[in-house]
Motif scaffolding. Sequence first.
Motif, mmCIF file in Angstrom:
data_model
loop_
_atom_site.group_PDB
_atom_site.id
_atom_site.type_symbol
_atom_site.label_atom_id
_atom_site.label_comp_id
_atom_site.label_asym_id
_atom_site.label_seq_id
_atom_site.Cartn_x
_atom_site.Cartn_y
_atom_site.Cartn_z
ATOM 1 N N ASP A 203 60.775 66.774 47.741
ATOM 2 C CA ASP A 203 61.628 67.657 46.935
ATOM 3 C C ASP A 203 61.580 69.090 47.447
ATOM 4 N N TYR A 232 57.071 66.947 39.550
ATOM 5 C CA TYR A 232 58.487 66.952 39.925
ATOM 6 C C TYR A 232 59.302 67.601 38.811
ATOM 7 N N SER A 236 64.982 61.734 40.861
ATOM 8 C CA SER A 236 65.275 61.374 42.249
ATOM 9 C C SER A 236 66.552 60.564 42.405
ATOM 10 N N TYR A 237 67.352 60.411 41.339
ATOM 11 C CA TYR A 237 68.498 59.494 41.415
ATOM 12 C C TYR A 237 69.558 59.948 42.405
ATOM 13 N N GLU A 239 68.812 61.163 45.365
ATOM 14 C CA GLU A 239 68.248 60.963 46.696
ATOM 15 C C GLU A 239 68.677 59.604 47.249
ATOM 16 N N ARG A 243 65.234 57.546 45.478
ATOM 17 C CA ARG A 243 63.799 57.811 45.583
ATOM 18 C C ARG A 243 63.563 59.028 46.481
ATOM 19 N N TYR A 244 62.551 59.805 46.122
ATOM 20 C CA TYR A 244 62.112 60.860 47.026
ATOM 21 C C TYR A 244 61.362 60.220 48.192
ATOM 22 N N ARG A 245 61.602 60.741 49.389
ATOM 23 C CA ARG A 245 60.904 60.258 50.580
ATOM 24 C C ARG A 245 59.925 61.334 51.045
ATOM 25 N N THR A 276 57.396 56.728 49.225
ATOM 26 C CA THR A 276 58.571 57.028 48.404
ATOM 27 C C THR A 276 58.159 57.114 46.937
ATOM 28 N N ASP A 278 59.833 57.122 42.876
ATOM 29 C CA ASP A 278 60.927 56.966 41.916
ATOM 30 C C ASP A 278 60.620 57.859 40.712
#
Length: 288
Positions: A203, A232, A236-237, A239, A243-245, A276, A278
Motif C-alpha cells: 500500500d 491498513y 484491497s478490492y 488491487e 489483494r495487496y502484493r 499477498t 486480503d
Amino acid sequence: MLSRTATTASVVLAVVLAPAALADGPGGGVCGTGDILVTVCAEDGGGSSGSSGSGPAGADPASTGSSMKPADKCSYAIVDDPAPPRGHQSWGGRGSDEGAVYKVQCDSGRGGVVFVPTGEAGPGAPTIDPETVARKAAASMRLDGPKVAGPRAAGTYVVGMPMWMWAEPSSSTFGPVSASASAGGVTVTATAEVTRVRWAMGDGVTVTCHGPGTPYRKLREVTGSPDCGHLYERPSYEEPDGRYRGTATAAWTVTWTAPALGDGGTFTEARQTPFTVDVREVQVVNTR
C-alpha cells in the motif's frame, strides 16, 4: 633469497576463482571442494617453478586465462609467530626445512600468503582479495528469504485493525550459518545472520523489523504487535486480484575473517519472499 621483509615489483602469481565445475582457463580453477570448504588453485602466468599451471611460453596472458597485472609494489614478512601448523595448505606439502611461508601485502590492497623455497627469490603480488574469497564462502551457504507466517495467504484482514507480521526463523532463513573458502593458501571464514527484515506492504508503506517478529496471539483487547506490525487504511478490492502484493526482504549480514592476513569485514546479501494480503472493510448498520 628473501629476508624477513623484502620488496618486489614483479607480478607472477594469479589466483583463479571459479565454480567447482568450471575453470576459467588452462591449469586454474577449483582444485578441491567439500561441504563447507572450497579450495581454489593458483595459476602462474609466467611459468615459474612451483606453479599449478601455465600457458605456453610467450603466449598472450589474455589468451591463456592468466591474470597478469601491472607492476605492484609488495612487502613480504615471514610468518613464524607462530608459523602455520604442519600440513596447512600454505606449505604446499613441504616443510619448514625446505623454505618458509610469507605474508604478502601490496600497495594495491591485494594480499595473501605464499611459500618461498630456501634460496629462491620471492614471487610477485598474489591477486587474492579476501572479500572475494568470503563471497565465495557465502555463495556456498543456503541463505533464503523469510518464511512468512503472518500475514497468512488464506487470511482476511480488516481496515483499521492492527496486523501482526512475523516469519518462522530457521538456520536457512535467519541464521546464523557459517562456511569457509580458501584461495592461494588464505582461508576465509564467513558467518551470515539476518539483521533486519524490510516489509513492503503493497500500500506504499514499508516497515523495517529487527528480528522475525512476534507470532500473533489472541488478546481480549485490540493491540498491535510489540515489534513488527502494520495498519491498513484502505481495503484491497481495487488491487489486482483484490489483494495487496507485498514483499519481505531479509538483509543477511555476512561477517568474515582472514586470520592469515589479519583482515576482516562485513557485507550484506538480500533475499526476498513475496506475500499477498486480503484487506476488507467492515460495514456496520445500526437498526432500532
